[in-house]
Motif scaffolding. Structure first.
Motif, short mmCIF file in Angstrom:
data_model
loop_
_atom_site.label_atom_id
_atom_site.label_comp_id
_atom_site.label_asym_id
_atom_site.label_seq_id
_atom_site.Cartn_x
_atom_site.Cartn_y
_atom_site.Cartn_z
N LEU A 134 -22.22 59.93 -16.90
CA LEU A 134 -21.81 58.92 -15.92
C LEU A 134 -22.38 57.56 -16.28
O LEU A 134 -23.51 57.44 -16.75
CB LEU A 134 -22.31 59.32 -14.51
CG LEU A 134 -21.70 60.60 -13.92
CD1 LEU A 134 -22.35 60.88 -12.57
CD2 LEU A 134 -20.19 60.48 -13.79
N TRP A 135 -21.56 56.51 -16.04
CA TRP A 135 -22.06 55.16 -16.22
C TRP A 135 -23.20 54.89 -15.23
O TRP A 135 -23.27 55.49 -14.17
CB TRP A 135 -20.94 54.15 -15.93
CG TRP A 135 -19.82 54.16 -16.90
CD1 TRP A 135 -19.90 54.27 -18.25
CD2 TRP A 135 -18.42 54.06 -16.58
NE1 TRP A 135 -18.64 54.23 -18.81
CE2 TRP A 135 -17.73 54.10 -17.81
CE3 TRP A 135 -17.71 53.93 -15.39
CZ2 TRP A 135 -16.34 54.02 -17.88
CZ3 TRP A 135 -16.33 53.84 -15.45
CH2 TRP A 135 -15.65 53.88 -16.68
N LYS A 136 -24.07 53.95 -15.58
CA LYS A 136 -25.17 53.60 -14.69
C LYS A 136 -24.65 53.05 -13.36
O LYS A 136 -25.24 53.29 -12.30
CB LYS A 136 -26.09 52.58 -15.37
CG LYS A 136 -26.92 53.18 -16.50
CD LYS A 136 -28.02 52.25 -16.93
CE LYS A 136 -28.88 52.89 -18.02
NZ LYS A 136 -29.56 54.11 -17.52
N GLU A 137 -23.53 52.31 -13.40
CA GLU A 137 -22.96 51.78 -12.17
C GLU A 137 -22.54 52.91 -11.23
O GLU A 137 -22.71 52.82 -10.01
CB GLU A 137 -21.74 50.89 -12.48
CG GLU A 137 -22.07 49.61 -13.22
CD GLU A 137 -22.18 49.80 -14.73
OE1 GLU A 137 -22.32 48.79 -15.42
OE2 GLU A 137 -22.11 50.95 -15.20
N THR A 138 -22.00 53.99 -11.83
CA THR A 138 -21.59 55.14 -11.03
C THR A 138 -22.81 55.86 -10.48
O THR A 138 -22.82 56.30 -9.33
CB THR A 138 -20.75 56.11 -11.89
OG1 THR A 138 -19.66 55.39 -12.47
CG2 THR A 138 -20.20 57.24 -11.05
N GLN A 139 -23.86 55.98 -11.28
CA GLN A 139 -25.10 56.60 -10.82
C GLN A 139 -25.70 55.82 -9.64
O GLN A 139 -26.15 56.41 -8.66
CB GLN A 139 -26.11 56.66 -11.96
CG GLN A 139 -25.69 57.53 -13.14
CD GLN A 139 -26.67 57.43 -14.29
OE1 GLN A 139 -27.88 57.36 -14.09
NE2 GLN A 139 -26.16 57.42 -15.51
N ALA A 195 -14.39 57.25 -12.75
CA ALA A 195 -15.22 57.43 -13.95
C ALA A 195 -15.06 58.83 -14.53
O ALA A 195 -15.07 59.01 -15.75
CB ALA A 195 -16.68 57.16 -13.62
N LYS A 210 -11.21 47.25 -10.91
CA LYS A 210 -12.44 46.56 -10.51
C LYS A 210 -12.34 46.09 -9.06
O LYS A 210 -13.29 46.24 -8.27
CB LYS A 210 -12.71 45.37 -11.42
CG LYS A 210 -14.04 44.67 -11.12
CD LYS A 210 -14.29 43.51 -12.05
CE LYS A 210 -15.69 42.92 -11.83
NZ LYS A 210 -15.96 42.58 -10.42
N THR A 242 -9.35 55.35 -21.14
CA THR A 242 -10.05 56.11 -22.18
C THR A 242 -9.23 56.13 -23.47
O THR A 242 -9.77 55.99 -24.57
CB THR A 242 -10.32 57.55 -21.71
OG1 THR A 242 -11.09 57.52 -20.51
CG2 THR A 242 -11.08 58.35 -22.77
N SER A 247 -27.33 61.49 -14.36
CA SER A 247 -26.70 60.97 -15.58
C SER A 247 -25.51 61.82 -16.03
O SER A 247 -24.68 61.36 -16.81
CB SER A 247 -27.72 60.88 -16.71
OG SER A 247 -28.24 62.17 -17.02
N HIS A 295 -15.93 55.47 -7.35
CA HIS A 295 -16.55 55.40 -8.68
C HIS A 295 -16.46 56.75 -9.39
O HIS A 295 -16.09 56.82 -10.58
CB HIS A 295 -18.02 54.99 -8.56
CG HIS A 295 -18.23 53.51 -8.69
ND1 HIS A 295 -18.38 52.89 -9.91
CD2 HIS A 295 -18.32 52.54 -7.76
CE1 HIS A 295 -18.56 51.59 -9.73
NE2 HIS A 295 -18.52 51.35 -8.43
N CYS A 318 -8.13 56.43 -15.37
CA CYS A 318 -9.22 56.82 -16.26
C CYS A 318 -8.67 57.25 -17.61
O CYS A 318 -9.20 56.86 -18.66
CB CYS A 318 -10.02 57.95 -15.62
SG CYS A 318 -11.27 58.69 -16.71
#
Length: 215
Positions: free
Chosen positions: A74-79, A36, A11, A147, A58, A32, A143
């Motif tokens: 992909l996470w929304k934060e990564t997008q 990710a 983070k 995971t 996405s 990111h 990652c």
């Protein structure tokens, strides 16, 4: 054993680039995606806009090692991080998404250099990161470890990373101390009947004393 960052360190690293600058916006998107997607650095620097077939960004299409393909959500934060970079990316002829300061495709060494700079910034929040050798591949390891911790399924890790054989993925089982603790808890310690100390008899003490005198 492999090197990887814990969640607090990751983070701090993802937050290190300054989003108020063009290069910071680019670097945040690179970090990111590398984390990710569990991307190899070669996969990251060769990404093109066509590798994101959905305009919402996405999903991401990866042509990996040995021409093995995988499509990752992909996470929304990564997008959000990626969309912010695409909005200010210079209009140049090269098709790679990530460019260096000269408008040329980002290189492996270039990304490694930028990563090292952001590790220094992240260390102001998480000093523990300085005790680790953080290379681009460490983001892929991180990652995989996270995971594995989230799913408990080594097959899903292999699928995410694009491994040809699950034997490659088993490295993360050997590295994860939590996995080892779970194995210990599942099997339990062997039941050993406790012994009871018995003091030596007077006859034994007398015999040992005689032997000592003769010696």
């Amino acid at each position: 054993l492999i090197d990887y960052l814990d969640r607090a360190e990751i983070k701090a690293l993802l937050d290190a680039p300054d989003p108020r600058t063009r290069l910071g916006t680019r670097d945040r998107a690179m970090l990111h995606l590398a984390y990710a997607g569990g991307l190899r650095v070669s996969e990251l620097v060769t990404l093109q806009l066509r590798d994101f077939p959905d305009r919402s960004l996405s999903t991401m299409h990866i042509m990996g090692k040995g021409r093995r393909e995988r499509v990752l959500p992909l996470w929304k934060e990564t997008q959000i991080a990626l969309r912010a970079w695409l909005a200010i990316r210079p209009q140049v002829e090269v098709t790679e998404i990530f460019l260096n300061a000269n408008g040329q495709p980002m290189t492996r060494d270039g990304f490694a250099f930028r990563l090292a700079e952001h590790v220094k910034t992240a260390a102001t929040k998480q000093p523990s990161i300085l005790g680790k050798r953080v290379t681009p591949h460490v983001l892929r390891h991180s990652c995989a470890m996270h995971t594995l911790a989230a799913t408990g399924d080594i097959r899903k890790v292999a699928l995410w990373l694009g491994h040809a054989s699950i034997q490659s993925t088993e490295t993360y089982l050997r590295a994860d101390p939590e996995e080892k603790l779970q194995i210990l808890a599942a099997h339990g310690a062997p039941a050993i009947k406790p012994g009871r100390f018995k003091p030596p008899s007077d006859a034994l003490i007398t015999m040992l004393t005689d032997v000592r005198r003769r010696a």
